[in-house]
Design an enzyme around this catalytic site. Structure first.
Site, PDB file in Angstrom:
ATOM      1  CG  ASP A  67      -0.242  -0.396   2.517  1.00 11.50           C
ATOM      2  OD1 ASP A  67       1.002  -0.296   2.573  1.00 11.50           O
ATOM      3  OD2 ASP A  67      -0.920  -0.803   3.467  1.00 11.50           O
ATOM      4  CG  ASN A 136      -8.485  -1.638  12.699  1.00 14.50           C
ATOM      5  OD1 ASN A 136      -7.559  -2.310  12.216  1.00 14.50           O
ATOM      6  ND2 ASN A 136      -8.947  -0.546  12.098  1.00 14.50           N
ATOM      7  CG  HIS A 138      -5.647  -2.298   9.449  1.00 22.48           C
ATOM      8  ND1 HIS A 138      -5.639  -0.949   9.673  1.00 22.48           N
ATOM      9  CD2 HIS A 138      -4.375  -2.707   9.702  1.00 22.48           C
ATOM     10  CE1 HIS A 138      -4.427  -0.572  10.034  1.00 22.48           C
ATOM     11  NE2 HIS A 138      -3.642  -1.618  10.064  1.00 22.48           N
ATOM     12  CD  GLU A 143      -8.434   0.760   8.264  1.00 21.71           C
ATOM     13  OE1 GLU A 143      -8.559  -0.024   9.239  1.00 21.71           O
ATOM     14  OE2 GLU A 143      -7.558   1.636   8.223  1.00 21.71           O
TER      15      GLU A 143
HETATM   16  P1  PGA Z   1       2.671  -1.805  12.900  1.00 15.61           P
HETATM   17  O1  PGA Z   1       1.471  -1.740  11.848  1.00 15.61           O
HETATM   18  O2  PGA Z   1       3.623  -2.834  12.391  1.00 15.61           O
HETATM   19  O3  PGA Z   1       3.269  -0.415  12.847  1.00 15.61           O
HETATM   20  O4  PGA Z   1       2.074  -2.154  14.197  1.00 15.61           O
HETATM   21  C1  PGA Z   1       0.841  -2.910  11.460  1.00 15.61           C
HETATM   22  C2  PGA Z   1      -0.390  -2.550  10.663  1.00 15.61           C
HETATM   23  O5  PGA Z   1      -1.052  -1.543  10.971  1.00 15.61           O
HETATM   24  O6  PGA Z   1      -0.725  -3.297   9.738  1.00 15.61           O
END
Ligand code: PGA
Length: 241
Positions: A67, A136, A138, A143
């Site tokens: 992304d 959450n 995602h 999301e």
């Molecule tokens: P993080 O993000 O590795 O910074 O915890 C993971 C994500 O949001 O997919």
């Protein structure tokens, strides 16, 4: 979905780097899917070390990232493009022309998503995709929602994600509200999936992911359907299993 629980973040990172290296040893022209965020940074450090020690050669690989924020210029230090060059690509022998991220600077974001999906297909799809998980549930910018999208699309970030990502910006107000992201189908089409998860904060998400139920309200739950998905966790992330 297999899982490996490690004592520490460093151990998780090292095993993740071995999994990617083994993929490249087996198939030097592998198509690798990378991810950004705090979690994979340690694995990228391990891959750089393995490259410096002469253990792995990236000269024939192609890479795709999950992304990119939209709108976002490549040169901004907030871009995922910048993150990947800073953490990994500038330190290994990957060819610049074999590195792809969704184009956050595109005038037409929908077309940029279609182009990205076509490019991924033309390279034969992903041999392995690295993933993290949001608190959450995602994955990438897919999301929680009533419906999920299959292919790369323009996603709206939720308030949770804006808040979680604000640590990389001056303030939450500076976090872009949209992103170009692979869809759930693009991700699930990867022949192998490797997910890294670290820290106590992610423990409830880990529990939900391994619940044995699938729902678009928790996108990572779909990974339970993938035939070759491995989750590597540190013991804090695994503490509610
Ligand atoms: P993080 O993000 O590795 O910074 O915890 C993971 C994500 O949001 O997919």
């Amino acid at each position: 979905m297999k899982r490996i629980v490690c004592e520490t973040y460093d151990e998780m990172s090292q095993i993740g780097a071995y999994v990617f290296s083994e993929q490249i040893w087996r198939k030097p022209d592998s198509v690798l899917g990378f991810a950004t965020g705090g979690t994979p940074a340690g694995m990228y450090r391990c891959l750089v070390k393995m490259y410096n020690d002469g253990l792995v050669d990236f000269s024939k690989v192609t890479t795709f990232n999950l992304d990119e924020y939209y709108p976002m210029s490549k040169s901004s230090s907030h871009s995922y493009d910048y993150f990947m060059w800073d953490n990994l690509f500038s330190k290994i022998n990957v060819r610049r022309e074999s590195v792809y991220l969704p184009n956050g600077g595109a005038a037409d974001p929908e077309k940029a998503c279609d182009d990205y999906e076509r490019l991924l297909e033309s390279r034969g799809g992903l041999d392995i995709q690295l993933l993290g998980i949001g608190n959450n549930g995602h994955i990438a910018f897919n999301e929680p929602a009533d419906e999920l999208r299959v292919r790369t699309y323009v996603a709206e970030l939720t308030a949770d994600t804006i808040e979680a990502n604000s640590r990389f910006f001056e303030s939450a107000a500076d976090v872009p509200r949209r992103a170009l992201t692979m869809g759930m189908g693009s991700i699930m089409s990867a022949r192998r999936i490797l997910m890294l998860i670290a820290g106590e904060k992610k423990a409830p998400a880990v529990k939900a992911m391994f619940s044995g139920r699938i729902t678009p309200k928790f996108p990572a739950s779909l990974l339970q359907l993938h035939p070759d998905a491995v989750v590597i966790l540190d013991k804090d992330a695994a503490s509610m299993l």
